[in-house]
Design a protein around this motif. Structure first.
Motif, PDB file in Angstrom:
ATOM      1  N   ILE A   9       0.833  -1.205   0.000  1.00 33.12           N
ATOM      2  CA  ILE A   9       0.000   0.000   0.000  1.00 33.12           C
ATOM      3  C   ILE A   9       0.867   1.254   0.000  1.00 33.12           C
ATOM      4  CG2 ILE A   9      -1.750   1.298   1.279  1.00 33.12           C
ATOM      5  CD1 ILE A   9      -2.715  -1.399   2.398  1.00 33.12           C
ATOM      6  N   ALA A  10       1.965   1.204   0.741  1.00 31.06           N
ATOM      7  CA  ALA A  10       2.862   2.360   0.806  1.00 31.06           C
ATOM      8  C   ALA A  10       3.503   2.657  -0.543  1.00 31.06           C
ATOM      9  CB  ALA A  10       3.947   2.123   1.856  1.00 31.06           C
ATOM     10  N   PHE A  11       3.437   1.706  -1.470  1.00 26.33           N
ATOM     11  CA  PHE A  11       3.981   1.941  -2.806  1.00 26.33           C
ATOM     12  C   PHE A  11       3.235   3.043  -3.551  1.00 26.33           C
ATOM     13  CE2 PHE A  11       5.883  -2.574  -3.395  1.00 26.33           C
ATOM     14  CZ  PHE A  11       6.999  -2.182  -2.678  1.00 26.33           C
ATOM     15  N   ALA A  12       2.149   3.506  -3.000  1.00 29.25           N
ATOM     16  CA  ALA A  12       1.451   4.628  -3.622  1.00 29.25           C
ATOM     17  C   ALA A  12       2.296   5.898  -3.580  1.00 29.25           C
ATOM     18  CB  ALA A  12       0.111   4.867  -2.924  1.00 29.25           C
ATOM     19  N   ALA A  13       3.292   5.942  -2.692  1.00 35.09           N
ATOM     20  CA  ALA A  13       4.102   7.156  -2.534  1.00 35.09           C
ATOM     21  C   ALA A  13       4.766   7.621  -3.835  1.00 35.09           C
ATOM     22  CB  ALA A  13       5.143   6.947  -1.440  1.00 35.09           C
ATOM     23  N   PRO A  14       5.467   6.748  -4.584  1.00 37.20           N
ATOM     24  CA  PRO A  14       6.058   7.219  -5.840  1.00 37.20           C
ATOM     25  C   PRO A  14       5.020   7.712  -6.847  1.00 37.20           C
ATOM     26  CG  PRO A  14       7.040   5.143  -5.161  1.00 37.20           C
ATOM     27  CD  PRO A  14       5.856   5.365  -4.277  1.00 37.20           C
ATOM     28  N   LEU A  15       3.811   7.156  -6.792  1.00 37.92           N
ATOM     29  CA  LEU A  15       2.753   7.627  -7.684  1.00 37.92           C
ATOM     30  C   LEU A  15       2.325   9.035  -7.292  1.00 37.92           C
ATOM     31  CD1 LEU A  15       0.651   4.318  -7.781  1.00 37.92           C
ATOM     32  CD2 LEU A  15       2.526   5.020  -9.286  1.00 37.92           C
ATOM     33  N   PHE A  16       2.238   9.282  -5.993  1.00 37.05           N
ATOM     34  CA  PHE A  16       1.955  10.633  -5.520  1.00 37.05           C
ATOM     35  C   PHE A  16       3.065  11.589  -5.955  1.00 37.05           C
ATOM     36  CE2 PHE A  16      -0.738   8.683  -2.021  1.00 37.05           C
ATOM     37  CZ  PHE A  16      -1.935   9.226  -2.473  1.00 37.05           C
ATOM     38  N   VAL A  24      -2.193   4.514   3.526  1.00 37.19           N
ATOM     39  CA  VAL A  24      -2.338   5.414   2.374  1.00 37.19           C
ATOM     40  C   VAL A  24      -1.980   6.843   2.784  1.00 37.19           C
ATOM     41  CG1 VAL A  24      -3.988   6.452   0.774  1.00 37.19           C
ATOM     42  CG2 VAL A  24      -4.044   3.998   1.189  1.00 37.19           C
ATOM     43  N   ALA A  25      -2.420   7.257   3.973  1.00 35.79           N
ATOM     44  CA  ALA A  25      -2.055   8.584   4.476  1.00 35.79           C
ATOM     45  C   ALA A  25      -0.545   8.698   4.659  1.00 35.79           C
ATOM     46  CB  ALA A  25      -2.776   8.851   5.797  1.00 35.79           C
ATOM     47  N   ALA A  26       0.071   7.632   5.159  1.00 31.10           N
ATOM     48  CA  ALA A  26       1.527   7.630   5.316  1.00 31.10           C
ATOM     49  C   ALA A  26       2.207   7.795   3.966  1.00 31.10           C
ATOM     50  CB  ALA A  26       1.980   6.332   5.984  1.00 31.10           C
ATOM     51  N   ALA A  27       1.667   7.161   2.935  1.00 31.93           N
ATOM     52  CA  ALA A  27       2.244   7.268   1.594  1.00 31.93           C
ATOM     53  C   ALA A  27       2.193   8.699   1.077  1.00 31.93           C
ATOM     54  CB  ALA A  27       1.516   6.326   0.642  1.00 31.93           C
ATOM     55  N   MET A  28       1.093   9.382   1.350  1.00 33.29           N
ATOM     56  CA  MET A  28       0.969  10.773   0.923  1.00 33.29           C
ATOM     57  C   MET A  28       1.995  11.653   1.629  1.00 33.29           C
ATOM     58  SD  MET A  28      -0.353  13.290  -0.744  1.00 33.29           S
ATOM     59  CE  MET A  28      -1.988  12.935  -1.402  1.00 33.29           C
ATOM     60  N   PHE A  29       2.113  11.492   2.944  1.00 28.88           N
ATOM     61  CA  PHE A  29       3.111  12.272   3.691  1.00 28.88           C
ATOM     62  C   PHE A  29       4.521  11.981   3.184  1.00 28.88           C
ATOM     63  CE2 PHE A  29      -0.105  12.241   7.313  1.00 28.88           C
ATOM     64  CZ  PHE A  29      -0.421  13.584   7.166  1.00 28.88           C
ATOM     65  N   TYR A  30       4.800  10.718   2.942  1.00 27.28           N
ATOM     66  CA  TYR A  30       6.131  10.310   2.485  1.00 27.28           C
ATOM     67  C   TYR A  30       6.448  10.912   1.120  1.00 27.28           C
ATOM     68  CZ  TYR A  30       9.934   7.095   1.210  1.00 27.28           C
ATOM     69  OH  TYR A  30      11.136   6.553   0.810  1.00 27.28           O
ATOM     70  N   ALA A  31       5.464  10.942   0.243  1.00 29.17           N
ATOM     71  CA  ALA A  31       5.666  11.544  -1.072  1.00 29.17           C
ATOM     72  C   ALA A  31       6.041  13.017  -0.948  1.00 29.17           C
ATOM     73  CB  ALA A  31       4.401  11.391  -1.916  1.00 29.17           C
ATOM     74  N   LEU A  32       5.410  13.708  -0.029  1.00 30.57           N
ATOM     75  CA  LEU A  32       5.719  15.118   0.170  1.00 30.57           C
ATOM     76  C   LEU A  32       7.118  15.306   0.744  1.00 30.57           C
ATOM     77  CD1 LEU A  32       2.267  16.322   1.544  1.00 30.57           C
ATOM     78  CD2 LEU A  32       3.260  16.827  -0.702  1.00 30.57           C
ATOM     79  N   VAL A  33       7.560  14.381   1.602  1.00 30.37           N
ATOM     80  CA  VAL A  33       8.928  14.436   2.108  1.00 30.37           C
ATOM     81  C   VAL A  33       9.920  14.265   0.955  1.00 30.37           C
ATOM     82  CG1 VAL A  33      10.643  13.293   3.573  1.00 30.37           C
ATOM     83  CG2 VAL A  33       8.323  13.646   4.427  1.00 30.37           C
ATOM     84  N   MET A  34       9.649  13.323   0.059  1.00 34.90           N
ATOM     85  CA  MET A  34      10.536  13.104  -1.088  1.00 34.90           C
ATOM     86  C   MET A  34      10.539  14.306  -2.018  1.00 34.90           C
ATOM     87  SD  MET A  34      10.167   9.062  -2.094  1.00 34.90           S
ATOM     88  CE  MET A  34       8.391   9.048  -2.347  1.00 34.90           C
ATOM     89  N   ILE A  35       9.363  14.897  -2.234  1.00 37.58           N
ATOM     90  CA  ILE A  35       9.260  16.069  -3.096  1.00 37.58           C
ATOM     91  C   ILE A  35      10.091  17.223  -2.528  1.00 37.58           C
ATOM     92  CG2 ILE A  35       7.693  17.924  -3.779  1.00 37.58           C
ATOM     93  CD1 ILE A  35       7.371  15.680  -5.642  1.00 37.58           C
ATOM     94  N   THR A  36       9.986  17.461  -1.234  1.00 39.96           N
ATOM     95  CA  THR A  36      10.741  18.562  -0.634  1.00 39.96           C
ATOM     96  C   THR A  36      12.240  18.286  -0.634  1.00 39.96           C
ATOM     97  OG1 THR A  36      10.311  17.611   1.561  1.00 39.96           O
ATOM     98  CG2 THR A  36       8.831  19.355   0.814  1.00 39.96           C
ATOM     99  N   ALA A  37      12.631  17.019  -0.544  1.00 42.70           N
ATOM    100  CA  ALA A  37      14.050  16.688  -0.637  1.00 42.70           C
ATOM    101  C   ALA A  37      14.592  17.046  -2.011  1.00 42.70           C
ATOM    102  CB  ALA A  37      14.263  15.202  -0.351  1.00 42.70           C
ATOM    103  N   ARG A  38      13.817  16.753  -3.024  1.00 42.99           N
ATOM    104  CA  ARG A  38      14.218  17.084  -4.391  1.00 42.99           C
ATOM    105  C   ARG A  38      14.229  18.597  -4.620  1.00 42.99           C
ATOM    106  NH1 ARG A  38      17.265  15.832  -8.653  1.00 42.99           N
ATOM    107  NH2 ARG A  38      16.366  16.550 -10.604  1.00 42.99           N
ATOM    108  N   ARG A  39      13.260  19.276  -4.011  1.00 40.53           N
ATOM    109  CA  ARG A  39      13.102  20.713  -4.234  1.00 40.53           C
ATOM    110  C   ARG A  39      14.199  21.531  -3.546  1.00 40.53           C
ATOM    111  NH1 ARG A  39      13.112  25.269  -4.982  1.00 40.53           N
ATOM    112  NH2 ARG A  39      11.420  26.745  -5.319  1.00 40.53           N
TER     113      ARG A  39
END
Length: 291
Positions: free
Chosen positions: A99-106, A153-168
């Protein structure tokens, strides 16, 4: 070695560290609250991060001109950790990971408004198909559906935002500053909540808390390096290597065997991620100047 390949290798190493840390947290969650697990995990990690920073350029590597950015990243990381550990307690390890694999999709979808990246038709369709794969795993309304799935699923969304900010922001910040503050904020948040959930650890559990902290440091450092070297849409799909570790660790320690729907949904998600990675690679090659 190209920067993109370095990013992919760092991503795989980070995912391995995450998987081992997740297995330890699941074991600890049989007795302790997720809040207490995150508290000790970050409490042990933070001094080690400062020590590593000291031997890699000095504590000045922890300075920053963007405290607000680090505060936001830390709060997002807190949400990620708490939701995911709670999900680990409620669900089998492999199902939680799937389920956490949704993070890269986010990440793929959020890279448009947050990073200003353009997403072509193929990765957009692949991301949508990937979410269908998540639904196959979660099966909302089905007999096997659990509330813990929505927490992950909520964890995946938060994690995606952490990855996005790391890139940014990662390129313009010291690596260890990125790692330090994303650990400090969860420590402070969970410390404030700790008196209401405290459970005295068993002697053996202290080793678990130490191990979770060490693997947490390795994971965060590797993931930060991954998104510093490679585009988000390219590195993120390699998060899927975590499914292999989740199945092995879940079977080894708890005798967990995912059902057919988990494998089908995971295959759909992985296929979507690989399609995104393939498109990103083709796009990168086309942009290279020819001799």
């Amino acid at each position: 070695m190209s920067p993109s390949l370095q990013g992919i290798l760092w991503m795989c190493a980070g995912v391995f560290c995450l998987s081992v840390g997740d297995a330890i947290s699941k074991w600890l969650g049989e007795v302790h609250s997720p809040i207490q697990i995150i508290f000790f995990r970050t409490l042990i990690s933070l001094p080690l991060i400062a020590l590593i920073a000291h031997f890699n350029g000095g504590l000045r590597k922890l300075t920053t001109r963007r405290p607000g950015v680090h505060l936001v990243r830390g709060l997002l990381a807190t949400g990620t950790m708490l939701c995911f550990v709670f999900g680990l307690v409620l669900l089998p390890l492999a199902e939680t990971t799937a389920i956490a694999f949704a993070a890269p999709l986010f990440v793929t979808l959020l890279s448009v408004p947050l990073l200003g990246e353009k997403v072509a038709r193929l990765p957009l369709v692949a991301a949508i198909v990937g979410f269908l794969g998540v639904l196959v795993v979660v099966r909302p309304g089905g007999a096997g559906f659990q509330l813990g799935a929505l927490v992950v699923v909520a964890a995946a969304m938060f994690y995606a935002l952490v990855m996005i900010t790391a890139r940014r922001y990662g390129v313009r910040e010291y690596l260890w500053a990125m790692v330090f503050y994303v650990t400090l904020v969860p420590l402070l948040v969970t410390a404030a909540m700790l008196p209401w959930v405290w459970q005295t650890p068993w002697p053996a559990h202290w080793w678990g808390f130490i191990g979770a902290g060490i693997f947490g440091i390795g994971a965060m450092a590797c993931l930060t390096l991954a998104f510093r070297h490679a585009p988000a849409a390219l590195a993120a799909p390699f998060d899927y290597t975590g499914m292999l570790w989740a199945v092995l660790l879940g079977w080894w320690f708890w005798g967990e065997m995912p059902d057919l729907w988990v494998y089908i949904g995971t295959a759909i998600i992985i296929g979507s991620g690989l399609a995104i990675a393939y498109h990103e690679r083709r796009t990168t090659l086309k942009r290279r100047p020819t001799a």
